[in-house]
Design a protein around this motif. Structure first.
Motif, PDB file in Angstrom:
ATOM      1  N   ALA A 161       0.832  -1.205   0.000  1.00  0.00           N
ATOM      2  CA  ALA A 161       0.000   0.000   0.000  1.00  0.00           C
ATOM      3  C   ALA A 161       0.865   1.253   0.000  1.00  0.00           C
ATOM      4  N   LYS A 162       0.466   2.236  -0.764  1.00  0.00           N
ATOM      5  CA  LYS A 162       1.090   3.552  -0.823  1.00  0.00           C
ATOM      6  C   LYS A 162       2.607   3.464  -1.079  1.00  0.00           C
ATOM      7  N   PRO A 163       3.013   2.820  -2.177  1.00  0.00           N
ATOM      8  CA  PRO A 163       4.445   2.771  -2.487  1.00  0.00           C
ATOM      9  C   PRO A 163       4.973   4.162  -2.811  1.00  0.00           C
ATOM     10  N   ASP A 164       6.203   4.411  -2.440  1.00  0.00           N
ATOM     11  CA  ASP A 164       6.811   5.699  -2.753  1.00  0.00           C
ATOM     12  C   ASP A 164       7.319   5.691  -4.187  1.00  0.00           C
ATOM     13  N   SER A 165       8.043   6.739  -4.563  1.00  0.00           N
ATOM     14  CA  SER A 165       8.467   6.906  -5.953  1.00  0.00           C
ATOM     15  C   SER A 165       9.439   5.833  -6.407  1.00  0.00           C
ATOM     16  N   ARG A 166      10.025   5.080  -5.472  1.00  0.00           N
ATOM     17  CA  ARG A 166      10.980   4.048  -5.842  1.00  0.00           C
ATOM     18  C   ARG A 166      10.295   2.744  -6.237  1.00  0.00           C
ATOM     19  N   GLY A 167       8.989   2.645  -6.055  1.00  0.00           N
ATOM     20  CA  GLY A 167       8.242   1.531  -6.590  1.00  0.00           C
ATOM     21  C   GLY A 167       8.198   0.294  -5.710  1.00  0.00           C
ATOM     22  N   THR A 168       7.757  -0.811  -6.321  1.00  0.00           N
ATOM     23  CA  THR A 168       7.483  -2.047  -5.583  1.00  0.00           C
ATOM     24  C   THR A 168       8.418  -3.189  -5.971  1.00  0.00           C
ATOM     25  N   ARG A 169       9.497  -2.890  -6.676  1.00  0.00           N
ATOM     26  CA  ARG A 169      10.444  -3.932  -7.066  1.00  0.00           C
ATOM     27  C   ARG A 169      11.870  -3.477  -6.775  1.00  0.00           C
ATOM     28  N   ARG A 170      12.706  -4.417  -6.382  1.00  0.00           N
ATOM     29  CA  ARG A 170      14.127  -4.148  -6.139  1.00  0.00           C
ATOM     30  C   ARG A 170      14.952  -5.338  -6.600  1.00  0.00           C
ATOM     31  N   VAL A 171      16.198  -5.080  -6.909  1.00  0.00           N
ATOM     32  CA  VAL A 171      17.137  -6.127  -7.297  1.00  0.00           C
ATOM     33  C   VAL A 171      18.115  -6.351  -6.154  1.00  0.00           C
ATOM     34  N   PHE A 172      18.310  -7.614  -5.765  1.00  0.00           N
ATOM     35  CA  PHE A 172      19.213  -7.956  -4.667  1.00  0.00           C
ATOM     36  C   PHE A 172      20.122  -9.118  -5.063  1.00  0.00           C
ATOM     37  N   SER A 173      21.394  -9.016  -4.700  1.00  0.00           N
ATOM     38  CA  SER A 173      22.304 -10.139  -4.905  1.00  0.00           C
ATOM     39  C   SER A 173      21.935 -11.269  -3.957  1.00  0.00           C
ATOM     40  N   LEU A 174      22.019 -12.484  -4.454  1.00  0.00           N
ATOM     41  CA  LEU A 174      21.706 -13.659  -3.646  1.00  0.00           C
ATOM     42  C   LEU A 174      22.882 -13.984  -2.738  1.00  0.00           C
ATOM     43  N   ALA A 175      22.607 -14.226  -1.454  1.00  0.00           N
ATOM     44  CA  ALA A 175      23.660 -14.538  -0.488  1.00  0.00           C
ATOM     45  C   ALA A 175      23.722 -16.020  -0.155  1.00  0.00           C
ATOM     46  N   SER A 176      22.741 -16.789  -0.597  1.00  0.00           N
ATOM     47  CA  SER A 176      22.718 -18.228  -0.329  1.00  0.00           C
ATOM     48  C   SER A 176      23.324 -18.978  -1.506  1.00  0.00           C
ATOM     49  N   ALA A 177      23.638 -20.244  -1.281  1.00  0.00           N
ATOM     50  CA  ALA A 177      24.239 -21.080  -2.314  1.00  0.00           C
ATOM     51  C   ALA A 177      23.161 -21.707  -3.192  1.00  0.00           C
ATOM     52  N   PRO A 178      23.450 -21.967  -4.473  1.00  0.00           N
ATOM     53  CA  PRO A 178      22.450 -22.584  -5.360  1.00  0.00           C
ATOM     54  C   PRO A 178      21.924 -23.919  -4.858  1.00  0.00           C
ATOM     55  N   ALA A 179      22.772 -24.691  -4.181  1.00  0.00           N
ATOM     56  CA  ALA A 179      22.328 -25.998  -3.688  1.00  0.00           C
ATOM     57  C   ALA A 179      21.180 -25.855  -2.698  1.00  0.00           C
ATOM     58  N   GLU A 180      21.193 -24.788  -1.907  1.00  0.00           N
ATOM     59  CA  GLU A 180      20.118 -24.559  -0.941  1.00  0.00           C
ATOM     60  C   GLU A 180      18.811 -24.228  -1.654  1.00  0.00           C
ATOM     61  N   ALA A 181      18.914 -23.456  -2.749  1.00  0.00           N
ATOM     62  CA  ALA A 181      17.713 -23.125  -3.520  1.00  0.00           C
ATOM     63  C   ALA A 181      17.195 -24.357  -4.246  1.00  0.00           C
ATOM     64  N   ALA A 182      18.114 -25.159  -4.793  1.00  0.00           N
ATOM     65  CA  ALA A 182      17.706 -26.350  -5.533  1.00  0.00           C
ATOM     66  C   ALA A 182      17.000 -27.356  -4.632  1.00  0.00           C
ATOM     67  N   SER A 183      17.421 -27.419  -3.363  1.00  0.00           N
ATOM     68  CA  SER A 183      16.805 -28.357  -2.429  1.00  0.00           C
ATOM     69  C   SER A 183      15.500 -27.828  -1.847  1.00  0.00           C
ATOM     70  N   GLY A 184      15.182 -26.577  -2.145  1.00  0.00           N
ATOM     71  CA  GLY A 184      13.955 -25.982  -1.627  1.00  0.00           C
ATOM     72  C   GLY A 184      14.057 -25.481  -0.203  1.00  0.00           C
ATOM     73  N   SER A 185      15.304 -25.370   0.314  1.00  0.00           N
ATOM     74  CA  SER A 185      15.455 -24.990   1.718  1.00  0.00           C
ATOM     75  C   SER A 185      15.643 -23.494   1.917  1.00  0.00           C
ATOM     76  N   LEU A 186      16.369 -22.818   1.017  1.00  0.00           N
ATOM     77  CA  LEU A 186      16.692 -21.427   1.332  1.00  0.00           C
ATOM     78  C   LEU A 186      17.053 -20.623   0.091  1.00  0.00           C
ATOM     79  N   VAL A 187      16.492 -19.438   0.015  1.00  0.00           N
ATOM     80  CA  VAL A 187      16.950 -18.352  -0.851  1.00  0.00           C
ATOM     81  C   VAL A 187      17.070 -17.138   0.056  1.00  0.00           C
ATOM     82  N   SER A 188      18.262 -16.560   0.120  1.00  0.00           N
ATOM     83  CA  SER A 188      18.489 -15.486   1.082  1.00  0.00           C
ATOM     84  C   SER A 188      19.128 -14.280   0.409  1.00  0.00           C
ATOM     85  N   VAL A 189      18.727 -13.101   0.855  1.00  0.00           N
ATOM     86  CA  VAL A 189      19.343 -11.856   0.400  1.00  0.00           C
ATOM     87  C   VAL A 189      19.725 -11.035   1.632  1.00  0.00           C
TER      88      VAL A 189
END
Length: 506
Positions: free
Chosen positions: A309-337
């Motif tokens: 609700a009421k987003p400011d001028s910077r909008g509702t989307r951002r880009v973040f580098s992933l800090a977790s390892a691909p194996a964690e994402a592949a296993s369905g356990s973790l995606v972290s930023v």
């Protein structure tokens, strides 16, 4: 100059920049029309733009409600402005009806022509293809005129620079121009006339800067993007016909979208929020469980969509580098930023902090080329400014998890305060050598870490601390000013092939 440009474009999000540039081009076009420099009248332009904006915004909102999601109104505004430059302006009621239809088709394509939550085609291009092939109304691409060329070129440069797609844009522009130039010269046109026509009367620069560069329809890696740019350039420049379908800029882009889709993450990403962890007094990690396969290479980033609700001028989307390892994402356990939480925070970061565990959020795409060499034995020097440490955490964890401990890696970690060292446990577990710069020496540093002092990272400091730096490949991640400075100092110190990742616009 580069540092100033990085700082300038980093203050505005990608979507806002595109909206501002296209809106400025529209204003310039209306002014040129008022002075008789364009075929269309200011009234025709103004009326067409109002219809396109109204229909696109309303239809985006309505269709999003049908699909039980929220419309991204900045994206809708961009779509309307692009349609304005692609279709012929008019004050004729029947023609305005076709413009409204184009806007409706473009909005619907984002939801209907999608695969597992990921839309496939550029919405403006697919609307133009449908209307042209059906013979209802053809795309005119009237933006391709010498009157607007300098402004289009400047705006396209800003967008391509901000999105780090200059190589993509130049590949398409150069190849398409050369092919069109050669084709016209074979038909007897002089070199000078052919060059002027190829640059001034074909929508080469506009297509490259504002449509081909759309992140949601690009593959994740640079080499893949360059392949797509080359394919679109060939299809754009060489006439062909298949039955009732003729070659056109919009068809070339749509076919390129199909190739890009085959390269990339072929589904939208859904993430269930698990919670956050404080990393330092001003930074935190936000953890998610992926609800489906997520493919990425360590060092890449994702775009996180968080309607609120009421987003400011910077909008509702951002880009973040992933800090977790691909194996964690592949296993369905973790995606972290990991991200910095400044005060005052943007509406996006406030909404992120206020997320309830269990909330499902979406990521439209993953991409980036800030990846380590495949040979884990290659000596590296990494430099991180503040929360710019996140891609390195993912990369080091991935290598350690794969059994290839990166023993010949040196990390230069620069922070604004001694208590701002993030991911200490993860970095200590990697076993690499870490050199710290901070205003004062941190009281608690893992064994073996070295404090370099309070000054800026310079070539002389690097050479003294890392005797074999000339044999190491460099990687720098952090705010634009830090990246520009440290990457230059790494090159002065002798590091080879320095790669950069700027955390701009967060």
């Amino acid at each position: 100059m580069k540092a100033r440009l990085d700082t300038f474009v980093g203050r505005i999000t990608m979507y806002n920049l595109v909206v501002v540039v296209l809106a400025a081009l529209a204003v310039i076009a209306v002014i040129a029309s008022a002075f008789g420099q364009l075929f269309y009248t200011p009234a025709q332009m103004g009326l067409s733009l109002v219809v396109l904006l109204a229909v696109t915004l309303v239809s985006s909102w309505g269709i999003a409600r049908l699909f039980r999601t929220r419309a991204h109104l900045q994206s809708a505004a961009i779509t309307a402005l692009l349609l304005f430059f692609v279709f012929m302006p008019s004050d004729d009621p029947a023609t305005l009806g076709f413009l409204a239809l184009a806007a409706l088709l473009a909005s619907a394509s984002k939801f209907v022509l999608a695969w597992r939550g990921k839309h496939i085609f550029n919405p403006v291009a697919i609307a133009a293809v449908v209307l042209t092939v059906s013979t209802l109304y053809g795309a005119a691409w009237w933006v391709a005129t010498p009157v607007l060329l300098p402004f289009v070129a400047f705006g396209a440069f800003l967008v391509l620079y901000r999105t780090r797609k200059l190589s993509l844009g130049l590949t398409f522009i150069v190849l398409a121009t050369v092919l069109n130039l050669g084709r016209m010269m074979l038909l007897g046109t002089s070199f000078g006339d052919a060059l002027w026509l190829a640059v001034g009367s074909f929508p080469v620069i506009f297509l490259a800067g504002f449509m081909l560069s759309e992140p949601l329809t690009l593959p994740p890696r640079r080499w893949q993007q360059l392949v797509v740019a080359a394919i679109v350039a060939v299809l754009f420049s060489i006439p062909f016909q298949v039955g009732p379908v003729y070659s056109s800029p919009e068809l070339a882009l749509v076919l390129g979208n199909v190739v890009a889709f085959a390269f990339g993450q072929r589904r939208g990403i859904r993430l269930r929020y698990l919670g956050s962890r404080a990393l330092t007094p001003t930074t935190a990690a936000f953890d998610f469980a992926p609800l489906g396969p997520v493919r990425f290479t360590p060092g890449q980033y994702l775009e996180l969509s968080l309607p609120h609700a009421k987003p400011d001028s910077r909008g509702t989307r951002r880009v973040f580098s992933l800090a977790s390892a691909p194996a964690e994402a592949a296993s369905g356990s973790l995606v972290s930023v990991g991200l910095k939480l400044p005060q005052p925070s943007s509406s996006f970061k406030k909404a992120l902090v206020g997320l309830e565990p269990g909330t499902v959020v979406r990521s439209p795409w993953v991409g980036g080329d800030f990846v380590l060499p495949a040979d884990a034995s290659e000596p590296l020097v990494l430099a991180a400014g503040g929360i710019g440490i996140t891609p390195f955490v993912s990369q080091l964890a991935d290598r350690a998890g794969g059994g290839s401990r990166p023993a010949d890696v040196v990390l230069v970690y620069s922070v604004s305060a001694p208590d701002e060292l993030a991911y200490l446990l993860e970095l200590e577990a990697s076993g690499i050598r870490v050199l710290v710069t901070a205003p004062t020496e941190p009281e608690r540093m893992p064994a073996g870490w070295q404090y370099l002092g309070a000054g800026r990272v310079t070539a002389s400091v690097l050479r003294e601390a890392i005797g074999d730096i000339a044999g190491r490949r460099g990687y720098v991640s952090g705010p634009p000013g830090y990246v520009d400075h440290v990457s230059a100092e790494l090159r002065k110190a002798g590091a080879k092939r320095v790669h950069t990742d700027q955390f701009a616009g967060y």
